[in-house]
Design an enzyme around this catalytic site. Structure first.
Site, PDB file in Angstrom:
ATOM      1  N   ARG A 286      41.493   7.498 -15.789  1.00  6.04           N
ATOM      2  CA  ARG A 286      42.490   8.567 -15.739  1.00  6.04           C
ATOM      3  C   ARG A 286      41.857   9.861 -15.257  1.00  6.04           C
ATOM      4  O   ARG A 286      40.858  10.313 -15.818  1.00  6.04           O
ATOM      5  CB  ARG A 286      43.088   8.770 -17.128  1.00  6.04           C
ATOM      6  CG  ARG A 286      44.312   9.611 -17.215  1.00  6.04           C
ATOM      7  CD  ARG A 286      45.597   9.031 -16.631  1.00  6.04           C
ATOM      8  NE  ARG A 286      45.889   7.693 -17.108  1.00  6.04           N
ATOM      9  CZ  ARG A 286      46.234   6.686 -16.289  1.00  6.04           C
ATOM     10  NH1 ARG A 286      46.318   6.847 -15.004  1.00  6.04           N
ATOM     11  NH2 ARG A 286      46.480   5.499 -16.779  1.00  6.04           N
TER      12      ARG A 286
ATOM     13  N   GLY B   4      35.754  11.628 -20.035  1.00 10.64           N
ATOM     14  CA  GLY B   4      34.830  10.630 -19.491  1.00 10.64           C
ATOM     15  C   GLY B   4      34.898  10.531 -17.978  1.00 10.64           C
ATOM     16  O   GLY B   4      33.872  10.440 -17.292  1.00 10.64           O
ATOM     17  N   CYS B   5      36.103  10.553 -17.445  1.00  9.53           N
ATOM     18  CA  CYS B   5      36.278  10.448 -15.994  1.00  9.53           C
ATOM     19  C   CYS B   5      35.741  11.684 -15.283  1.00  9.53           C
ATOM     20  O   CYS B   5      35.190  11.581 -14.189  1.00  9.53           O
ATOM     21  CB  CYS B   5      37.748  10.208 -15.654  1.00  9.53           C
ATOM     22  SG  CYS B   5      38.349   8.626 -16.310  1.00  9.53           S
ATOM     23  N   THR B   6      35.876  12.826 -15.907  1.00  5.30           N
ATOM     24  CA  THR B   6      35.340  14.065 -15.338  1.00  5.30           C
ATOM     25  C   THR B   6      33.815  14.022 -15.334  1.00  5.30           C
ATOM     26  O   THR B   6      33.178  14.366 -14.328  1.00  5.30           O
ATOM     27  CB  THR B   6      35.861  15.285 -16.112  1.00  5.30           C
ATOM     28  OG1 THR B   6      37.290  15.303 -16.014  1.00  5.30           O
ATOM     29  CG2 THR B   6      35.277  16.580 -15.578  1.00  5.30           C
TER      30      THR B   6
ATOM     31  N   ALA C 199      32.770  11.584 -12.497  1.00  7.16           N
ATOM     32  CA  ALA C 199      33.007  12.146 -11.160  1.00  7.16           C
ATOM     33  C   ALA C 199      32.035  13.288 -10.855  1.00  7.16           C
ATOM     34  O   ALA C 199      31.476  13.367  -9.754  1.00  7.16           O
ATOM     35  CB  ALA C 199      34.449  12.638 -11.043  1.00  7.16           C
TER      36      ALA C 199
END
Length: 152
Positions: free
Chosen positions: A38, A43-45, A48
């Protein structure tokens, strides 16, 4: 799931700008394909931004990077702009590409079952073959570990 040594499943998805990006666009260079659940979540930030912060090293090694989620293009575009990411984020609404990479399917959290993206990474060589897989990725230092592994 595609295994090491097999051809990477082809894809054609829209990036943050609404432009089509395909696996064949990366012929002649290696490619990291990372699936993230998402956009703009902690976590995704972290994941990335790790790739962003190590971007120069990926470029020096002639390795492309794409992130894929089932977020719509508009959400991917906001995430891409907010963190000034130098690589494409791709929208896989419906998870068809994720399914081909065994990175979309049934998940469970807090006793609920739902369909979503699994945090996996695949490395494809310049000839389109999968050379490494990382399943259930831990986001902290993922890009650094990946670079270290690729340099071995």
């Amino acid at each position: 799931m595609p295994n090491v040594g097999e051809s990477a499943p082809p894809f054609s998805l829209l990036n943050q700008n609404g432009e089509t990006v395909e696996l064949k666009d990366f012929e002649g260079r290696s490619l990291v394909i990372y699936f993230y659940p998402r956009a703009d979540t902690p976590g995704c930030t972290t994941e990335a931004c790790g790739f962003r912060d190590d971007w120069t090293e990926f470029e020096e090694e002639n390795i492309g990077v794409v992130g894929i989620s089932d977020d719509p293009v508009a959400k991917v575009a906001k995430f891409h702009a907010k963190y000034n990411l130098p690589f494409d984020l791709l929208s896989d609404e419906g998870g068809k590409v994720g399914e081909m990479y065994d990175s979309y399917g049934e998940k469970k959290m807090y006793g609920k079952t739902y369909m979503g993206v699994k945090r996996n990474t695949y490395v494809v060589d310049s000839k389109g073959k999968i050379i490494q897989t990382y399943l259930k990725v831990k986001v902290a230092d993922h890009s650094k570990k990946l670079l270290e592994d690729l340099r071995k």
